[in-house]
Design an enzyme around this catalytic site. Structure first.
Site, PDB file in Angstrom:
ATOM      1  N   ASP A 158     -11.145   3.217   4.044  1.00 54.13           N
ATOM      2  CA  ASP A 158     -11.383   2.022   4.091  1.00 54.13           C
ATOM      3  C   ASP A 158     -12.960   1.537   3.943  1.00 54.13           C
ATOM      4  O   ASP A 158     -13.275   0.614   3.502  1.00 54.13           O
ATOM      5  CB  ASP A 158     -10.896   0.992   5.317  1.00 54.13           C
ATOM      6  CG  ASP A 158      -9.760  -0.002   5.087  1.00 54.13           C
ATOM      7  OD1 ASP A 158      -9.493  -0.162   3.918  1.00 54.13           O
ATOM      8  OD2 ASP A 158      -9.228  -0.423   5.948  1.00 54.13           O
ATOM      9  N   LYS A 164       0.881  -1.314   0.012  1.00 54.82           N
ATOM     10  CA  LYS A 164      -0.149   0.249   0.114  1.00 54.82           C
ATOM     11  C   LYS A 164       0.875   1.438   0.033  1.00 54.82           C
ATOM     12  O   LYS A 164       0.499   2.119  -0.722  1.00 54.82           O
ATOM     13  CB  LYS A 164      -0.963   0.062   1.289  1.00 54.82           C
ATOM     14  CG  LYS A 164      -2.139  -0.929   1.067  1.00 54.82           C
ATOM     15  CD  LYS A 164      -2.819  -1.228   2.557  1.00 54.82           C
ATOM     16  CE  LYS A 164      -3.928  -2.362   2.213  1.00 54.82           C
ATOM     17  NZ  LYS A 164      -4.665  -2.824   3.199  1.00 54.82           N
ATOM     18  N   GLN A 190      -4.505  -1.421   9.349  1.00 51.72           N
ATOM     19  CA  GLN A 190      -4.547  -2.705   9.200  1.00 51.72           C
ATOM     20  C   GLN A 190      -4.968  -3.815   9.826  1.00 51.72           C
ATOM     21  O   GLN A 190      -4.729  -3.627  11.262  1.00 51.72           O
ATOM     22  CB  GLN A 190      -3.043  -3.103   8.778  1.00 51.72           C
ATOM     23  CG  GLN A 190      -3.044  -4.348   7.926  1.00 51.72           C
ATOM     24  CD  GLN A 190      -3.663  -4.478   6.678  1.00 51.72           C
ATOM     25  OE1 GLN A 190      -3.363  -3.481   5.799  1.00 51.72           O
ATOM     26  NE2 GLN A 190      -4.359  -5.428   6.289  1.00 51.72           N
TER      27      GLN A 190
END
Ligand code: NAD
Length: 296
Positions: A121, A54, A98
């Site tokens: 997200d 990422k 994460q």
């Protein structure tokens, strides 16, 4: 019939190019580039790989990547304090924590602490609610990537029968909402669905997000269906000691019946990071009070 292979890798590469091309306009208007903060707690090897890729993709798109690596024994209070700091940092447009998090930390509490306008997200309940009522917000990256591939292939999805297999908060449910928003007639199938093959057989669009290797067979499909395979499953390979990745769809038999299908790997997978960058760029434009570029 042999289905066309939907090349998610190529689509994602094109999207990333369009994102990189939009960054200079943002920089001219604001004097800075969009920034994505990624927080990794602990040493989970798969999570570390995701975080690294990422960060690399963020920098390649001309955006700023802020990586925060915390030890596995980090307390929930310390993680919440970092999230609060990132919420207030004007150079941070997107925040991604994460998952999974170590056991001592309540994931829902951490997600709830992220500023919904930086929640790239799309996991915050505010964004799930915005998606459900059709307001602008942030949509989880994987299902949004699936919708992009479907619209690229099929154009207007109005009136199509869509069956989503799986009802998770990060894939199945938002996927169903997106398809409903695109005027499909949507069915959500799950582990308690009776006669899944019969349900799948009525679909023009099948999205499989189950986590069961090659579960969906070609003879479950309506001829000409478009199949999006979200599953990523590691199974033993023919060569001893090796593994290979397969999806939730039995590609060989499905490709005989479908008109188009995403492969695994190289289908949905590459879309997820590209859409994360897309959400970060959109977050940056919105936070600066600027209109986000069209076509992203
Ligand atoms: P999950 O385990 O949270 O949800 C799986 C869903 O499948 C559940 O809602 C369950 O009801 C349903 N299910 C389970 N067994 C079933 C059965 N026999 N018949 C019908 N439905 C059944 O999983 P998830 O997080 O939604 O992920 C699903 C898959 O997608 C996994 O393989 C995961 O690795 C993959 N995934 C890929 C990406 C990507 O970037 N491509 C992103 C997220 C998840």
């Amino acid at each position: 019939m042999s289905a066309e292979r939907i090349d998610g890798k190529a689509y994602a590469a094109g999207l990333r190019q369009r994102l990189a091309a939009a960054v200079p306009a943002f920089e001219r208007a604001t004097g800075r580039v969009p920034g994505l903060a990624v927080v990794l707690v602990g040493e989970d090897p798969a999570s570390a790989v995701y975080v690294r890729s990422k960060g690399k993709a963020t920098v390649e798109a001309g955006m700023a990547s802020f990586e925060h690596k915390l030890p596995a024994d980090t307390s929930e209070a310390d993680l919440l304090a970092l999230v609060d700091q990132l919420n207030r940092d004007a150079t941070v447009d997107g925040i991604l924590v994460q998952l999974p998090l170590p056991r001592q930390i309540d994931e829902q509490r951490v997600i709830a602490a992220i500023d919904p306008d930086k929640d790239v997200d799309g996991f915050h309940v505010a964004n799930a609610g915005r998606l459900a009522v059709g307001q602008p917000g942030f949509v989880p990256c994987t299902p949004l990537g699936c919708l992009m591939l479907l619209q690229d292939r099929l154009g207007d999805l109005s009136g199509m029968e869509a069956v989503v297999i799986g009802r998770s908060n990060i894939v199945g449910k938002p996927m169903a909402q997106l398809l409903l928003g695109a005027n499909c007639t949507v069915t959500i199938a799950h582990s308690r669905t009776r006669d899944l093959p019969a349900v799948v057989r009525r679909a023009d669009i099948v999205v499989a997000a189950v986590g069961r290797p090659e579960m969906v067979k070609g003879d479950w499909l309506k001829p000409g269906a478009v199949v999006i395979d979200v599953g990523i499953n590691r199974v033993p390979a023919a060569e001893e000691g090796k593994t290979r990745l397969v999806g939730d769809v039995d590609y060989a038999s499905a490709a005989e019946v479908a008109s188009a299908i995403t492969p695994v790997p190289g289908g949905v997978g590459p879309m997820t990071i590209a859409v994360l960058l897309r959400n970060t760029l959109v977050a940056a434009f919105r936070r600066a009070g600027l209109a986000a570029p069209e076509g992203l």
